[in-house]
Design an enzyme around this catalytic site. Structure first.
Site, PDB file in Angstrom:
ATOM      1  CG  ASP A 253     -22.673  10.958  27.123  1.00 38.97           C
ATOM      2  OD1 ASP A 253     -21.799  11.096  26.235  1.00 38.97           O
ATOM      3  OD2 ASP A 253     -22.384  10.864  28.339  1.00 38.97           O
TER       4      ASP A 253
HETATM    5  C1  BGC Z   1     -18.945  11.300  27.765  1.00 37.71           C
HETATM    6  C2  BGC Z   1     -19.302  12.732  27.481  1.00 37.71           C
HETATM    7  C3  BGC Z   1     -18.475  13.248  26.332  1.00 37.71           C
HETATM    8  C4  BGC Z   1     -18.680  12.343  25.135  1.00 37.71           C
HETATM    9  C5  BGC Z   1     -17.892  12.769  23.911  1.00 37.71           C
HETATM   10  C6  BGC Z   1     -18.950  10.438  26.536  1.00 37.71           C
HETATM   11  O1  BGC Z   1     -18.355   9.201  26.768  1.00 37.71           O
HETATM   12  O2  BGC Z   1     -19.791  10.779  28.754  1.00 37.71           O
HETATM   13  O3  BGC Z   1     -19.109  13.522  28.631  1.00 37.71           O
HETATM   14  O4  BGC Z   1     -18.802  14.574  26.049  1.00 37.71           O
HETATM   15  O5  BGC Z   1     -18.267  11.036  25.476  1.00 37.71           O
HETATM   16  O6  BGC Z   1     -16.556  12.530  24.080  1.00 37.71           O
END
Ligand code: BGC
Length: 694
Positions: A253
């Site tokens: 993530d």
């Molecule tokens: C989130 C993810 C997301 C990623 C990219 C993160 O803050 O937890 O679910 O895909 O950002 O935007």
């Protein structure tokens, strides 16, 4: 009208859909050859994104970087899950909890297909969705993106959604792996659960996505699991995920990486959005000191390249200019899904709203806007496509006189005289979303509004926009009807108008237990509300080092009997404008499992869909088990006074539990009661069956 549909049909057919790509031996060989030609620096470039705004289009933290010398292309990604976002307007689909509430994997597949088409239209090759974290508490800020409390329902919904996306030749990413069940202190608080609980509750949707939908990517979550961060957790990635047969890309993530050594060794392939820890400088130091080997890095490159090759990105431009960015097919799929999500929890007879000369008043913070959950799942639809609830009701036309009212300045005399009053309440953007947990009570002023309106006009209807349960106690007895509308996307206003006016019967069912209070939910004592609420819950680390999942496997309805508690509305519950009768249960043993069949009869006056749920209950289990476990379901639309014979297959694997001693699923022969019902507390038919497994 007919002509328009014909044109759309021809147009839709013009877009080529793919068979879902697969990682073949040829793709693996081609990837291996490339890896053998890469320098260490090139390998280290491939295993992280970069965020260097302004440098070039791949430096936005949403790309796998290109290695031009070897013809390795840049690969663009986007969030997810409510549509394609990041630097683009795009069709806004109903949110995850709405798809789960539809209890119809075909609906999830349609949404996936729409998202796949929207992605191809924009040159997006990896979609950062679906999210399948289990709903433990209504407070989790991201429940709206996920599929509820039951691993079977979540898994079925995820498989449909992923097949839809990947069938369009676009990679899906299942997230957040794993046990990211709260937003509060998501970087710091370790999710502590036992192995059986993890395997029976928190892994199944991920595992099914790998085994049944061949998902291309997995995103490792922010949180530690039993003390070790997901991105640095070889038990999670190597001993579990890879052993399920996953050969695709494991990405972090965004900023979920905490140490170079941990990430290099865990099995993580790709660090996003940039190389904070998995970079060339760190690689050199760790290689020189001998704690990692180049093989560890090669494996990451191999996984990335074999997946990118399988999806054909070396051989063609992924962007498909023949697909419009604002596509009729996508919009139709968004509407089809939005119609099936809303769950009616109460109807004293005010619904469906009849045609009348009297005015229908619409008010509330979400009455004339299209609400969404906040954070990375926040969508930017084309402004001109947003159908608000007010617009949807106004579009009903003849026979409906609809008036929008300022909810902060209501005219109670007009409300008293109205034929019906519809209140669109709930959350939006900052009040429910990523990075923080939300309140259980509706945001300020909403309860007061509902109480006063309901006391003025009994024909009052509350539509709640949220990702889960809210506190309805202040007004539940007073209102005429209650519908959980979730975040129903850009077409939500049309869908809800169809339901409120009776054009279609509500067909959603709760994908979680609606406990009626925070205290009634046994999980609450193991959730952060039992601790003082920190003010700094956006920071990476707070003072709460862990969350103990003490309820174990008894999450949601599984906990009803175990903890001796009854909810306000059970899992699987939802009203329609009709009534159904269940009869003639028949269970046939087959070599691979049991064929359960029964008859459903629509006893009412209108066509409606019933969601028939099949649970099992072992009579005298040798190990402790939930008294009920969902193992199958079927949504069936039936015309009034007509019947349908419904078949649900229970595979032998349904009769098992996760055995910690052998680290595998144990087949549990024994006597079971198969229960068929309309919710976890409304069992209509049951029969005991001896199950003998080899
Ligand atoms: C989130 C993810 C997301 C990623 C990219 C993160 O803050 O937890 O679910 O895909 O950002 O935007």
């Amino acid at each position: 009208m007919k002509r328009i549909f014909t044109i759309i049909a021809v147009f839709a057919a013009a877009v080529v859909s793919f068979a879902q790509p697969k990682i073949t031996p040829q793709a693996k060989a081609r990837a291996a050859e490339l890896v053998s030609k890469m320098t260490l620096e090139e390998k280290c470039t491939l295993i992280h994104g970069t965020r260097n705004p302004g440098r070039d289009s791949t430096s936005d933290g949403f790309h796998i970087l290109p290695i031009r010398r070897l013809g390795i292309p840049a690969v663009r990604m986007a969030d997810g899950p409510q549509g394609v976002r990041n630097k683009t307007n795009s069709t806004y689909y109903p949110c995850g909890i709405s798809l789960a509430a539809s209890w119809n994997p075909k609906v999830a597949e349609k949404v996936g297909e729409g998202i796949g088409l929207d992605a191809r239209a924009r040159g997006v090759a990896i979609m950062l969705c679906p999210g399948v974290n289990i709903y433990r508490s209504p407070l989790c800020g991201r429940n709206f993106e996920y599929y509820g409390e039951d691993p079977y329902l979540a898994g079925e919904t995820a498989v449909g959604y992923i097949k839809g996306i990947q069938g369009e030749g676009v990679m899906a990413t299942i997230k957040h792996f794993a046990l990211n069940n709260q937003e509060f202190d998501r970087h710091g608080a370790s999710s502590n659960a036992d192995e059986r609980t993890i395997n029976e509750i928190y892994f199944p949707a991920f595992r099914k996505a790998v085994e049944e939908a061949d998902v291309a990517c997995v995103m490792a979550s922010y949180n530690p699991i039993n003390g070790t961060h997901a991105t640095e957790n070889p038990w999670l990635i190597k001993d579990n995920l890879r052993k399920w047969g996953f050969e695709g890309i494991v990405m972090s993530d965004w900023t979920a990486t905490y140490s170079a050594l941990g990430c290099f060794l865990s099995g993580l392939d790709l660090e996003m959005p940039r190389g904070y820890v998995m970079n060339y400088e760190n690689a050199k130091i760790l290689l020189e000191s001998g704690v990692i080997s180049e093989k560890d890095i090669d494996e990451k490159c191999q996984h990335i390249l074999q997946t990118v090759i399988a999806y054909g990105l070396f051989d063609k431009d992924h962007k498909d200019a023949s697909i419009p960015e604002d596509y009729d097919v996508s919009r139709a799929n968004a509407l089809a899904a939005a119609v099936e999500g809303p769950v009616m929890l109460k109807n004293s007879g005010v619904l469906p709203i009849k045609k009348s000369k009297k005015t229908i008043i619409v008010l509330g913070p979400n009455a004339d806007m299209v609400p969404f959950g906040g954070g990375s799942g926040k969508m930017h639809p084309f402004e001109y496509r947003n159908i608000t609830l007010f617009a949807g009701l106004s579009n009903l036309g003849k026979g409906y006189k609809v008036q929008l009212m300022d909810w902060q300045n209501p005219d109670y005399e007009a409300i008293r005289k109205a034929g019906a009053v519809i209140m669109a309440v709930g959350y939006h953007d900052k009040s429910e979303g990523e990075g923080h947990d939300r309140t259980y009570s509706l945001p300020e002023g909403q309860n007061e509004l509902i109480i006063k309106v309901a006391e003025t006009n009994p024909n009052s209807v509350v539509v709640v926009y949220s990702g889960g349960e809210v506190d309805v106690n202040p007004w539940f007895d007073k209102v005429g009807a209650l519908i959980m509308g979730w975040y129903s996307g850009q077409e939500g206003g049309t869908a809800l108008a169809q339901i409120l006016s009776g054009k279609v019967s509500p067909s959603g069912r709760l994908p979680f237990t609606f406990w009626g209070s925070l205290e009634a939910n046994p999980v609450s004592v193991n959730y952060h509300i039992s601790r003082p609420y920190g003010e700094t819950h956006h920071t990476r680390f707070n003072n709460y080092p862990f969350v103990e999942y003490n309820e174990g496997i008894f999450v949601g309805y599984r906990g009803m009997e175990h903890f001796g508690v009854k909810p306000m509305f059970p899992f699987g519950y939802g009203l329609t404008y009709s009534e159904f009768e269940y009869s003639d249960l028949d269970i046939q043993a087959k070599p691979e499992g049991f064929e359960v069949s029964f008859t459903l009869t629509n006893k009412g006056k209108v066509a409606a869909a019933e969601v028939a749920q099949v649970y099992i209950s072992e009579v005298a289990p040798e190990v402790i088990k939930p008294a009920l476990e969902l193992k199958g379901y079927e949504k069936v639309t039936i015309e009034p006074k007509k019947s349908a014979r419904v078949k649900v297959f229970l595979p032998n694997a349904a009769f098992s539990h996760y055995d910690v001693a052998s680290h595998s699923w144990a087949k549990d022969s024994g006597v079971y009661v198969v229960k068929v019902g309309a919710s976890a507390l409304d069992i209509k038919l049951s029969q005991s069956v001896p199950v003998k497994l080899k």
